[in-house]
Design a protein around this motif. Structure first.
Motif, PDB file in Angstrom:
ATOM      1  N   PHE A  73       0.886  -1.340  -0.082  1.00  0.00           N
ATOM      2  CA  PHE A  73       0.265   0.173  -0.052  1.00  0.00           C
ATOM      3  C   PHE A  73       1.082   1.313  -0.119  1.00  0.00           C
ATOM      4  O   PHE A  73       0.777   2.150  -0.788  1.00  0.00           O
ATOM      5  N   TRP A  74       1.716   1.260   0.716  1.00  0.00           N
ATOM      6  CA  TRP A  74       2.863   2.431   0.853  1.00  0.00           C
ATOM      7  C   TRP A  74       3.888   2.427  -0.188  1.00  0.00           C
ATOM      8  O   TRP A  74       4.070   3.700  -0.738  1.00  0.00           O
ATOM      9  N   HIS A  75       4.033   1.497  -0.797  1.00  0.00           N
ATOM     10  CA  HIS A  75       4.770   1.464  -2.153  1.00  0.00           C
ATOM     11  C   HIS A  75       3.965   2.183  -3.205  1.00  0.00           C
ATOM     12  O   HIS A  75       4.551   2.931  -4.128  1.00  0.00           O
ATOM     13  N   ILE A  76       2.548   1.869  -3.329  1.00  0.00           N
ATOM     14  CA  ILE A  76       1.821   2.136  -4.315  1.00  0.00           C
ATOM     15  C   ILE A  76       1.292   3.769  -3.972  1.00  0.00           C
ATOM     16  O   ILE A  76       1.432   4.587  -4.924  1.00  0.00           O
ATOM     17  N   PHE A  77       1.272   4.055  -2.790  1.00  0.00           N
ATOM     18  CA  PHE A  77       0.832   5.223  -2.352  1.00  0.00           C
ATOM     19  C   PHE A  77       2.080   6.356  -2.697  1.00  0.00           C
ATOM     20  O   PHE A  77       1.760   7.432  -3.363  1.00  0.00           O
ATOM     21  N   ALA A  78       3.402   5.870  -2.556  1.00  0.00           N
ATOM     22  CA  ALA A  78       4.501   6.851  -2.702  1.00  0.00           C
ATOM     23  C   ALA A  78       4.528   6.820  -4.227  1.00  0.00           C
ATOM     24  O   ALA A  78       4.929   7.886  -4.956  1.00  0.00           O
ATOM     25  N   ALA A  79       4.144   5.881  -5.227  1.00  0.00           N
ATOM     26  CA  ALA A  79       4.423   5.807  -6.623  1.00  0.00           C
ATOM     27  C   ALA A  79       3.349   6.868  -7.314  1.00  0.00           C
ATOM     28  O   ALA A  79       3.682   7.597  -8.221  1.00  0.00           O
ATOM     29  N   ARG A  80       2.263   6.564  -6.667  1.00  0.00           N
ATOM     30  CA  ARG A  80       1.183   7.674  -6.936  1.00  0.00           C
ATOM     31  C   ARG A  80       1.491   9.127  -6.869  1.00  0.00           C
ATOM     32  O   ARG A  80       1.376   9.811  -7.750  1.00  0.00           O
ATOM     33  N   LEU A  81       2.207   9.402  -5.946  1.00  0.00           N
ATOM     34  CA  LEU A  81       2.237  10.697  -5.255  1.00  0.00           C
ATOM     35  C   LEU A  81       3.554  11.337  -6.506  1.00  0.00           C
ATOM     36  O   LEU A  81       3.470  12.520  -6.889  1.00  0.00           O
ATOM     37  N   ALA A  82       4.656  10.251  -6.575  1.00  0.00           N
ATOM     38  CA  ALA A  82       5.770  10.686  -7.408  1.00  0.00           C
ATOM     39  C   ALA A  82       5.116  10.921  -9.005  1.00  0.00           C
ATOM     40  O   ALA A  82       5.608  11.801  -9.539  1.00  0.00           O
ATOM     41  N   PHE A  83       4.296   9.889  -9.318  1.00  0.00           N
ATOM     42  CA  PHE A  83       3.640  10.244 -10.663  1.00  0.00           C
ATOM     43  C   PHE A  83       2.939  11.324 -10.758  1.00  0.00           C
ATOM     44  O   PHE A  83       2.896  12.378 -11.778  1.00  0.00           O
ATOM     45  N   LEU A  84       2.102  11.932  -9.732  1.00  0.00           N
ATOM     46  CA  LEU A  84       1.250  13.025  -9.930  1.00  0.00           C
ATOM     47  C   LEU A  84       2.155  14.475 -10.207  1.00  0.00           C
ATOM     48  O   LEU A  84       1.690  15.235 -10.679  1.00  0.00           O
ATOM     49  N   ILE A  85       3.257  14.364  -9.441  1.00  0.00           N
ATOM     50  CA  ILE A  85       4.055  15.590  -9.089  1.00  0.00           C
ATOM     51  C   ILE A  85       4.912  15.656 -10.479  1.00  0.00           C
ATOM     52  O   ILE A  85       4.659  16.772 -11.294  1.00  0.00           O
ATOM     53  N   LEU A  86       5.332  14.323 -10.947  1.00  0.00           N
ATOM     54  CA  LEU A  86       6.077  14.360 -12.288  1.00  0.00           C
ATOM     55  C   LEU A  86       5.230  14.900 -13.405  1.00  0.00           C
ATOM     56  O   LEU A  86       5.582  15.647 -14.413  1.00  0.00           O
ATOM     57  N   PHE A  87       3.893  14.321 -13.543  1.00  0.00           N
ATOM     58  CA  PHE A  87       2.983  14.568 -14.615  1.00  0.00           C
ATOM     59  C   PHE A  87       2.753  16.051 -14.419  1.00  0.00           C
ATOM     60  O   PHE A  87       2.932  16.506 -15.611  1.00  0.00           O
ATOM     61  N   GLU A  88       2.148  16.409 -13.571  1.00  0.00           N
ATOM     62  CA  GLU A  88       1.897  17.955 -13.477  1.00  0.00           C
ATOM     63  C   GLU A  88       3.106  18.816 -13.874  1.00  0.00           C
ATOM     64  O   GLU A  88       2.743  19.854 -14.782  1.00  0.00           O
ATOM     65  N   HIS A  89       4.105  18.433 -13.316  1.00  0.00           N
ATOM     66  CA  HIS A  89       5.241  19.547 -13.548  1.00  0.00           C
ATOM     67  C   HIS A  89       5.611  19.667 -15.153  1.00  0.00           C
ATOM     68  O   HIS A  89       5.865  20.547 -15.864  1.00  0.00           O
ATOM     69  N   VAL A  90       5.789  18.232 -15.436  1.00  0.00           N
ATOM     70  CA  VAL A  90       6.196  18.204 -17.117  1.00  0.00           C
ATOM     71  C   VAL A  90       4.990  18.812 -18.053  1.00  0.00           C
ATOM     72  O   VAL A  90       5.382  19.446 -18.785  1.00  0.00           O
ATOM     73  N   ALA A  91       3.592  18.369 -17.462  1.00  0.00           N
ATOM     74  CA  ALA A  91       2.655  18.957 -18.511  1.00  0.00           C
ATOM     75  C   ALA A  91       2.588  20.554 -18.208  1.00  0.00           C
ATOM     76  O   ALA A  91       2.374  21.125 -19.377  1.00  0.00           O
ATOM     77  N   LEU A  92       2.641  21.104 -17.189  1.00  0.00           N
ATOM     78  CA  LEU A  92       2.722  22.488 -16.981  1.00  0.00           C
ATOM     79  C   LEU A  92       3.854  23.091 -17.627  1.00  0.00           C
ATOM     80  O   LEU A  92       4.054  24.192 -18.426  1.00  0.00           O
ATOM     81  N   CYS A  93       5.039  22.422 -17.789  1.00  0.00           N
ATOM     82  CA  CYS A  93       6.189  23.082 -18.509  1.00  0.00           C
ATOM     83  C   CYS A  93       6.107  23.001 -19.968  1.00  0.00           C
ATOM     84  O   CYS A  93       6.256  23.982 -20.668  1.00  0.00           O
TER      85      CYS A  93
END
Length: 729
Positions: free
Chosen positions: A680-700
């Motif tokens: 659960f915590w592995h998936i939670f960390a992966a979700r958070l990392a993807f969200l940050i990466l996706f939004e920063h890349v898309a906004l850039c």
């Protein structure tokens, strides 16, 4: 004989209060030099024509006569009655609505008191637009924007220019969404996870509630799982990124399109405040401009009331959630097998229909509240009032449309607890929040969006066209011409040629001040649906594209054939709507990032593939790395751990009561104390990392696209450069 405006009134008794008020208003117009012509039928019609010196004064004040209605789109065959017809209507409209009687009553007050019924400008020579624009055979043809401008003014022309451009670029997004959907259909039956669910004939799932809800087999939801994995795949992620870029490119290209159009109209540097001040001075030479003011007290009150309204809208979304919970519980315990098996799907679909009805009701309430808040603010100018109203109504409509979708996307199945310890609704042990299917929650979001978009684009469009059509037919039936009686020895009196024209215009549906605003709001809400949750519903751009093809011709036909003529308004852009669209573009990045990270099973599947799957072991060549994911994503619950007040659920056919010792449910919990597992915590960390990466890349990428595409074309800049150079020589 040309008349600028027509006022319509009921026939009142001589000496009545309404008749006196009407006479006072007409006397004030006469004092300003207006010519007035009266025609009596079943109603009283007053044609008004302003004196020529008013228009000469307008030209002199602005030093930029509107008589130059030039455009490359005109083709030289535009039947404009006079080169100054649009400003005439606009100026007369302003004077009519800002001329007070001795009792300090304006036309708006007199209409409210039934002294006048309606006031409108006349339709003239519209056959060309009927043929070239308001015809279904031209559905794939380019709109005659220049001709629309010459008849309805710049504001309407810019709306249709924007809508046409939006629809044109939407075609590319529609093709992309269709390809993603078709690609999903190809894996409809080949998905490894769908196969595992369909073959799980011995996997017993826990009851969805703990009061008479039955156990069920995972394989019973085989079709639902296939549909889910048809939507939730790697192509969806790529399409979400594409739509984030598309939204930016669309707005940047529109800015260039708008710059070219308004430059051709010689309106690039037009000042709305200067225009309004000129109209005020024409109406009253002693007019003093209203000063800029700001009240923190008023702003605080308005902000608190806006927040209160948003809380009410969120409360309504919460009520829809409770409805789903109750309906799911009732259908799960139903004696009908069909309802029991598809309880959750039926609850989602009926909830979506109820959500649509809520949207219809709250739209009317939202408008009244937004108008009331605008009155509290008491804005300085008409344009400022429009901007304030736009922001408030869009905010209210956004929460009305999307609160329920936000719950389904980000909260459904995540706040319900687990078997033996369900979260209760109002403390009722039979009502636990809905859970997601073992294959994910994204199908629920897909169903909700599909139903709302289809209902809005069919029922709403039908009502939008039928309403003015029915009004037109009813008025036409009521206003039958009087039968002419010819007395012996007398000649029949010739009918005034103005009468038939005024009567035919009166029979059309009255144009409200928010008519064009409503069209813009409808399209911006559609744009929000098309971009914000497109990761869950890749067909949204296709539905929007098909709708808009009909919407353009439907609106054109309505404006030309069924509605009284709109008052032409000047404009050189789409106003505050551009800022709203830019805000929606940012929300689209955030929304799609959250849908992929939280709603979709994309991240859990990737974590499983690269951490826990058989592919991580040796000799795994040719093995699908998602093999075993479904079993891995289901936790174990011991039947003996049900709470004391739980009524023992029904047993499955073919299973003895004592043979079921445990059941499975969707979560990552330990079997002993039901605490969260390491996965659960592995998936939670992966979700958070993807969200940050996706939004920063898309906004850039959005920022790079905005920088790469200049807002103003070089040709327009060179045109202004040449103009400045020639003025200085």
């Amino acid at each position: 004989e040309k008349w600028d405006y027509v006022l319509v009134s009921d026939i009142h008794e001589m000496g009545s209060e309404k008749e006196i008020k009407r006479k006072k208003f007409l006397d004030e117009l006469s004092k300003k030099g207006f010519a007035i012509k009266k025609i009596e039928d079943k109603k009283l019609f007053y044609g008004v024509r302003a004196p020529e010196h008013i228009f000469r004064k307008y030209q002199w004040l602005l030093r930029n006569p509107d008589s130059r209605l030039q455009s490359q789109d005109m083709d030289g065959d535009i039947p404009v009655t006079t080169s100054f017809s649009l400003p005439r209507i606009r100026i007369v409209y302003f004077i009519l609505h800002n001329t007070p009687t001795p009792d300090l009553e304006k036309l708006r007050d007199l209409v409210k008191k039934k002294v006048f019924e309606v006031a409108f400008p006349l339709h003239e020579l519209r056959e060309m637009l009927k043929e070239k624009w308001a015809h279904w055979r031209d559905i794939f043809c380019q709109q005659p924007i220049g001709k629309i401008r010459c008849y309805f003014g710049e504001k309407v022309a810019l709306y249709f220019a924007w809508l046409g451009w939006y629809t044109y670029l939407l075609g590319f997004a529609a093709v992309g969404g269709l390809l993603v959907f078709v690609a999903g259909i190809t894996v409809f039956s080949s998905s490894q996870m769908s196969k595992e669910i369909c073959e799980a004939n011995n996997t017993i799932m826990c009851p969805l509630c703990d009061q008479k809800c039955p156990f069920w087999l995972l394989s019973d939801t085989c079709t639902y799982a296939k549909v889910t994995h048809m939507i939730d795949n790697e192509g969806t992620v790529l399409f979400a990124i594409f739509m984030a870029i598309w939204a930016t490119v669309f707005l940047e290209l529109w800015k260039r399109k708008r710059a070219t159009v308004v430059t051709n109209w010689d309106l690039y540097g037009w000042d709305e405040d200067e225009e309004e001040l000129a109209l005020q001075l024409i109406n009253n030479l002693q007019h003093e401009p209203r000063r800029y003011q700001h009240s923190y007290w008023h702003s605080t009150i308005v902000l608190l009331l806006v927040l209160l309204m948003i809380a009410v809208l969120i409360g309504i979304a919460h009520a829809l959630v409770i409805y789903r919970v109750i309906v799911t519980a009732l259908f799960t315990q139903s004696s009908l097998e069909l309802l029991r098996e598809h309880a959750n799907t039926v609850a989602v679909m009926t909830g979506a229909v109820l959500h649509y009805i809520t949207i219809l009701v709250m739209t009317k309430i939202n408008r009244r509240v937004a108008l009331y808040l605008c009155d509290l603010e008491n804005p300085r100018t008409i344009s400022q009032r429009e901007n304030n109203f736009t922001m408030k109504i869009f905010t209210f409509q956004f929460f009305t449309h999307f609160s329920s979708l936000i719950y389904i996307a980000f909260f459904l199945g995540r706040i319900n607890g687990h078997p033996g310890n369900y979260v209760r609704v109002a403390g009722n042990s039979a009502l636990a929040p809905s859970q997601c299917h073992p294959s994910g929650c994204i199908t629920d979001l897909f169903i909700q969006m599909a139903i709302i978009m289809l209902l809005k684009q069919t029922i709403s469009n039908v009502i939008e066209y039928l309403n003015p059509w029915i009004c037109y037919k009813l008025r036409k039936k009521k206003q039958q011409p009087k039968k002419k009686s010819i007395i012996l020895g007398e000649e029949e009196e010739a009918e005034d040629p103005c009468k038939s024209q005024w009567l035919s215009n009166y029979q059309l549906k009255e144009v409200e001040i928010f008519t064009l605003f409503d069209e813009f709001l409808e399209m911006v809400i559609q744009y929000s649906f098309t971009t914000i949750f497109v990761a869950a519903f890749p067909l949204a751009p296709l539905l929007a594209f098909c709708n808009n093809l009909f919407e353009i011709r439907l609106d054109a036909s309505k404006m030309i054939r069924l509605q009284q003529r709109m008052v032409p308004r000047k404009a050189n852009d789409i106003g505050i709507w551009l800022q709203v669209l830019e805000a929606v573009g940012i929300l689209a990045v955030i929304g799609n990032g959250l849908v992929i990270a939280i709603t979709s099973d994309f991240i859990p599947v990737q974590v499983y593939k690269y951490t826990y799957s058989p592919c991580m072991a040796e000799n795994s060549t040719g093995l699908d790395c998602s093999t075993g994911y479904i079993n891995h994503s289901l936790s174990v619950f011991r039947i003996q751990d049900f709470e004391l007040h739980t009524k023992v659920p029904e047993m499955l056919p073919g299973f003895a009561r004592d043979s079921i010792k445990e059941c499975r449910y969707r979560d990552y919990r330990n079997a002993d104390d039901y605490s969260y597992t390491v996965q659960f915590w592995h998936i939670f960390a992966a979700r958070l990392a993807f969200l940050i990466l996706f939004e920063h890349v898309a906004l850039c990428v959005k920022l790079i696209a905005a920088w790469y595409i200049p807002d103003v074309p070089q040709s327009v800049k060179n045109q202004f450069l040449d103009r400045k150079h020639s003025n200085l020589r």
